[in-house]
Design a protein around this motif. Structure first.
Motif, PDB file in Angstrom:
ATOM      1  N   ASP A 134       0.869  -1.184   0.000  1.00 27.46           N
ATOM      2  CA  ASP A 134       0.000   0.000   0.000  1.00 27.46           C
ATOM      3  C   ASP A 134       0.898   1.225   0.000  1.00 27.46           C
ATOM      4  N   ILE A 135       0.903   1.920  -1.116  1.00 32.93           N
ATOM      5  CA  ILE A 135       1.858   3.011  -1.308  1.00 32.93           C
ATOM      6  C   ILE A 135       1.523   4.221  -0.436  1.00 32.93           C
ATOM      7  N   LEU A 136       0.251   4.307  -0.028  1.00 36.60           N
ATOM      8  CA  LEU A 136      -0.140   5.446   0.817  1.00 36.60           C
ATOM      9  C   LEU A 136       0.232   5.213   2.280  1.00 36.60           C
ATOM     10  N   MET A 137       0.589   3.971   2.615  1.00 39.99           N
ATOM     11  CA  MET A 137       0.929   3.649   4.005  1.00 39.99           C
ATOM     12  C   MET A 137       2.390   3.220   4.113  1.00 39.99           C
ATOM     13  N   SER A 138       3.204   3.630   3.140  1.00 39.11           N
ATOM     14  CA  SER A 138       4.580   3.111   3.098  1.00 39.11           C
ATOM     15  C   SER A 138       5.592   4.179   3.500  1.00 39.11           C
ATOM     16  N   ALA A 139       6.575   3.756   4.275  1.00 41.10           N
ATOM     17  CA  ALA A 139       7.650   4.681   4.636  1.00 41.10           C
ATOM     18  C   ALA A 139       8.792   4.577   3.632  1.00 41.10           C
ATOM     19  N   SER A 140       8.786   3.485   2.833  1.00 35.84           N
ATOM     20  CA  SER A 140       9.867   3.327   1.841  1.00 35.84           C
ATOM     21  C   SER A 140       9.397   2.414   0.711  1.00 35.84           C
ATOM     22  N   LEU A 141      10.182   2.379  -0.356  1.00 32.84           N
ATOM     23  CA  LEU A 141       9.921   1.472  -1.479  1.00 32.84           C
ATOM     24  C   LEU A 141      10.832   0.246  -1.338  1.00 32.84           C
ATOM     25  N   PRO A 142      10.533  -0.831  -2.057  1.00 32.57           N
ATOM     26  CA  PRO A 142      11.326  -2.060  -1.878  1.00 32.57           C
ATOM     27  C   PRO A 142      12.819  -1.900  -2.201  1.00 32.57           C
ATOM     28  N   ALA A 143      13.180  -0.945  -3.052  1.00 30.86           N
ATOM     29  CA  ALA A 143      14.600  -0.792  -3.427  1.00 30.86           C
ATOM     30  C   ALA A 143      14.802   0.629  -3.949  1.00 30.86           C
ATOM     31  N   ASN A 144      15.969   0.885  -4.536  1.00 33.77           N
ATOM     32  CA  ASN A 144      16.217   2.168  -5.196  1.00 33.77           C
ATOM     33  C   ASN A 144      16.059   1.994  -6.708  1.00 33.77           C
ATOM     34  N   TYR A 145      15.629   3.081  -7.363  1.00 35.15           N
ATOM     35  CA  TYR A 145      15.295   2.968  -8.780  1.00 35.15           C
ATOM     36  C   TYR A 145      15.843   4.141  -9.587  1.00 35.15           C
ATOM     37  N   ASP A 146      16.076   3.880 -10.883  1.00 29.60           N
ATOM     38  CA  ASP A 146      16.425   4.966 -11.811  1.00 29.60           C
ATOM     39  C   ASP A 146      15.160   5.621 -12.350  1.00 29.60           C
ATOM     40  N   ILE A 147      14.117   4.818 -12.442  1.00 29.97           N
ATOM     41  CA  ILE A 147      12.837   5.338 -12.937  1.00 29.97           C
ATOM     42  C   ILE A 147      11.700   4.790 -12.072  1.00 29.97           C
ATOM     43  N   ILE A 148      10.853   5.703 -11.619  1.00 27.91           N
ATOM     44  CA  ILE A 148       9.604   5.280 -10.973  1.00 27.91           C
ATOM     45  C   ILE A 148       8.481   5.785 -11.863  1.00 27.91           C
ATOM     46  N   VAL A 149       7.691   4.840 -12.379  1.00 34.82           N
ATOM     47  CA  VAL A 149       6.599   5.227 -13.263  1.00 34.82           C
ATOM     48  C   VAL A 149       5.290   4.876 -12.572  1.00 34.82           C
ATOM     49  N   SER A 150       4.280   5.700 -12.776  1.00 31.34           N
ATOM     50  CA  SER A 150       2.996   5.383 -12.154  1.00 31.34           C
ATOM     51  C   SER A 150       1.826   6.002 -12.921  1.00 31.34           C
ATOM     52  N   ASN A 151       0.798   5.173 -13.083  1.00 34.27           N
ATOM     53  CA  ASN A 151      -0.511   5.661 -13.514  1.00 34.27           C
ATOM     54  C   ASN A 151      -1.429   5.373 -12.331  1.00 34.27           C
ATOM     55  N   PRO A 152      -1.422   6.251 -11.336  1.00 33.25           N
ATOM     56  CA  PRO A 152      -2.159   5.941 -10.101  1.00 33.25           C
ATOM     57  C   PRO A 152      -3.631   6.320 -10.225  1.00 33.25           C
ATOM     58  N   PRO A 153      -4.456   5.970  -9.245  1.00 35.42           N
ATOM     59  CA  PRO A 153      -5.831   6.483  -9.252  1.00 35.42           C
ATOM     60  C   PRO A 153      -5.761   8.005  -9.193  1.00 35.42           C
ATOM     61  N   TYR A 154      -6.572   8.693 -10.053  1.00 33.05           N
ATOM     62  CA  TYR A 154      -6.486  10.159 -10.031  1.00 33.05           C
ATOM     63  C   TYR A 154      -7.807  10.877 -10.293  1.00 33.05           C
ATOM     64  N   ILE A 155      -8.902  10.136 -10.386  1.00 33.07           N
ATOM     65  CA  ILE A 155     -10.173  10.810 -10.688  1.00 33.07           C
ATOM     66  C   ILE A 155     -10.876  11.205  -9.383  1.00 33.07           C
ATOM     67  N   PRO A 156     -11.113  12.497  -9.185  1.00 29.86           N
ATOM     68  CA  PRO A 156     -11.827  12.893  -7.962  1.00 29.86           C
ATOM     69  C   PRO A 156     -13.215  12.248  -7.929  1.00 29.86           C
ATOM     70  N   LEU A 157     -13.592  11.757  -6.762  1.00 27.33           N
ATOM     71  CA  LEU A 157     -14.842  11.014  -6.591  1.00 27.33           C
ATOM     72  C   LEU A 157     -16.062  11.774  -7.122  1.00 27.33           C
ATOM     73  N   ARG A 158     -16.000  13.109  -7.070  1.00 25.88           N
ATOM     74  CA  ARG A 158     -17.164  13.902  -7.518  1.00 25.88           C
ATOM     75  C   ARG A 158     -17.457  13.680  -9.006  1.00 25.88           C
ATOM     76  N   GLU A 159     -16.442  13.229  -9.775  1.00 25.82           N
ATOM     77  CA  GLU A 159     -16.657  13.024 -11.218  1.00 25.82           C
ATOM     78  C   GLU A 159     -17.388  11.722 -11.532  1.00 25.82           C
ATOM     79  N   LYS A 160     -17.498  10.845 -10.497  1.00 21.36           N
ATOM     80  CA  LYS A 160     -18.088   9.519 -10.742  1.00 21.36           C
ATOM     81  C   LYS A 160     -19.485   9.636 -11.365  1.00 21.36           C
ATOM     82  N   ALA A 161     -20.279  10.595 -10.863  1.00 23.49           N
ATOM     83  CA  ALA A 161     -21.666  10.735 -11.315  1.00 23.49           C
ATOM     84  C   ALA A 161     -21.759  11.086 -12.795  1.00 23.49           C
ATOM     85  N   THR A 162     -20.701  11.682 -13.361  1.00 21.64           N
ATOM     86  CA  THR A 162     -20.778  12.107 -14.759  1.00 21.64           C
ATOM     87  C   THR A 162     -20.093  11.101 -15.699  1.00 21.64           C
ATOM     88  N   MET A 163     -19.569  10.026 -15.115  1.00 20.76           N
ATOM     89  CA  MET A 163     -18.822   9.077 -15.966  1.00 20.76           C
ATOM     90  C   MET A 163     -19.738   7.983 -16.508  1.00 20.76           C
TER      91      MET A 163
END
Ligand SMILES: C[S@@+](CC[C@H](N)C(=O)[O-])C[C@H]1O[C@@H](n2cnc3c(N)ncnc32)[C@H](O)[C@@H]1O
Length: 283
Positions: free
Chosen positions: A171-200
């Motif tokens: 759980d990335i929101l509850m983490s103090a660290s990542l499993p290792a060190n990286y040259d690249i961290i890529v992410s397509n995380p959740p990003y839609i504000p809940l208020r938009e759900k009704a219009t989707m």
């Protein structure tokens, strides 16, 4: 019933649920899923009588499509950067804009031209991690997700595509660290504000996992903030963050990253919408 008649039937029954263009693109996939015939074979066999079990499968599938179930979940696969990925309702269906993000990461990695350590946070079906591992055979890739069911899908895809990726449940929101060190961290995380759900579209909100899509209205950039914070320890020298973003989050995210001591660059997708960000720590 002959294949041609079945096709006309499907078009009639789904006319109110789908635009003609959409129907024409999903129809061959649906027919191939049931009959095993590719598009050329579907033309050759258009006057052939359907087996009774196929007719039953067509009726069940039509019902699911009419109820808005995405075709990718019905046929159990989705196309991403030249490969089929298995998908079910535990994972987001990979999107074309995410292909553009992977292409950007891969272009960058090829310029760096050394074996890279890469983490994909919120890996879902594993499409980003696996595609990068296939495009960059010298890279060491780790895919991270909170969802055990998503990681099962990602592992299945890695096996099918013979990609060498390490999988971590975290759980990335509850983490103090990542499993290792990286040259690249890529992410397509959740990003839609809940208020938009009704219009989707129901197709998305009733079938794709909430956990993959939504963030609170109060803190929509929470994943980026957390990953940028973790990146301060986990990024190697000259390390880079690559993010997919909501089309209207560009300026807010540039500001946040600047305040967190990152240089950031915004990129548009093929439709000209702000969709991706690359960031590295200021020197
Ligand atoms: C937008 S989906 C992206 C899936 C895939 N990478 C893609 O681009 O198609 C976000 C993913 O983040 C995962 N996720 C949600 N909350 C998380 C958390 N707190 N820690 C780690 N992963 C999380 C979800 O399970 C989901 O697979």
């Amino acid at each position: 019933m002959r294949l041609e008649e079945i096709k006309q039937n499907i078009k009639k029954q789904l006319a109110n649920s789908y635009e003609p263009v959409e129907l024409n693109s999903l129809l061959p996939l649906f027919i191939e899923h049931i009959t095993g015939w590719n598009q050329v074979q579907q033309v050759i066999h258009q006057n052939e009588e359907m087996l009774p079990e196929w007719e039953k499968a067509f009726q069940e599938g039509i019902l699911q499509l009419a109820q808005g179930k995405p075709i990718q979940y019905i046929i159990g696969k989705s196309w991403f950067l030249g490969n089929d990925y298995f998908v079910n309702e535990s994972v987001l269906i990979p999107r074309p804009e995410t292909e553009e993000l992977v292409e950007w990461v891969s272009e960058y990695a090829q310029i760096i031209n050394k074996p890279l350590h890469i983490a994909d946070i919120g890996t879902g079906s594993g499409c980003i991690a696996i595609a990068l591992s296939l495009l960059l055979p010298d890279a060491t890739v780790t895919g991270i997700d909170i969802s055990e069911d998503a990681l099962k899908v990602a592992k299945k895809n890695a096996t099918a595509l013979t990609a060498n990726v390490e999988w971590v449940q975290q759980d990335i929101l509850m983490s103090a660290s990542l499993p290792a060190n990286y040259d690249i961290i890529v992410s397509n995380p959740p990003y839609i504000p809940l208020r938009e759900k009704a219009t989707m579209q129901d197709q998305v909100t009733l079938h794709e996992p909430d956990i993959a899509l939504f963030v609170t209205n109060e803190d929509p950039l929470i994943f980026y903030k957390m990953i940028a914070r973790l990146g301060k320890q986990a990024l190697n020298k000259n390390g880079q963050l690559f993010f997919e973003i909501h089309y209207d989050q560009g300026p807010a995210l540039l500001k946040l990253l600047d305040e967190m001591n990152y240089h950031a660059e915004l990129r548009q997708d093929m439709f000209g919408k702000d969709r991706m960000i690359r960031a590295s720590l200021k020197k």
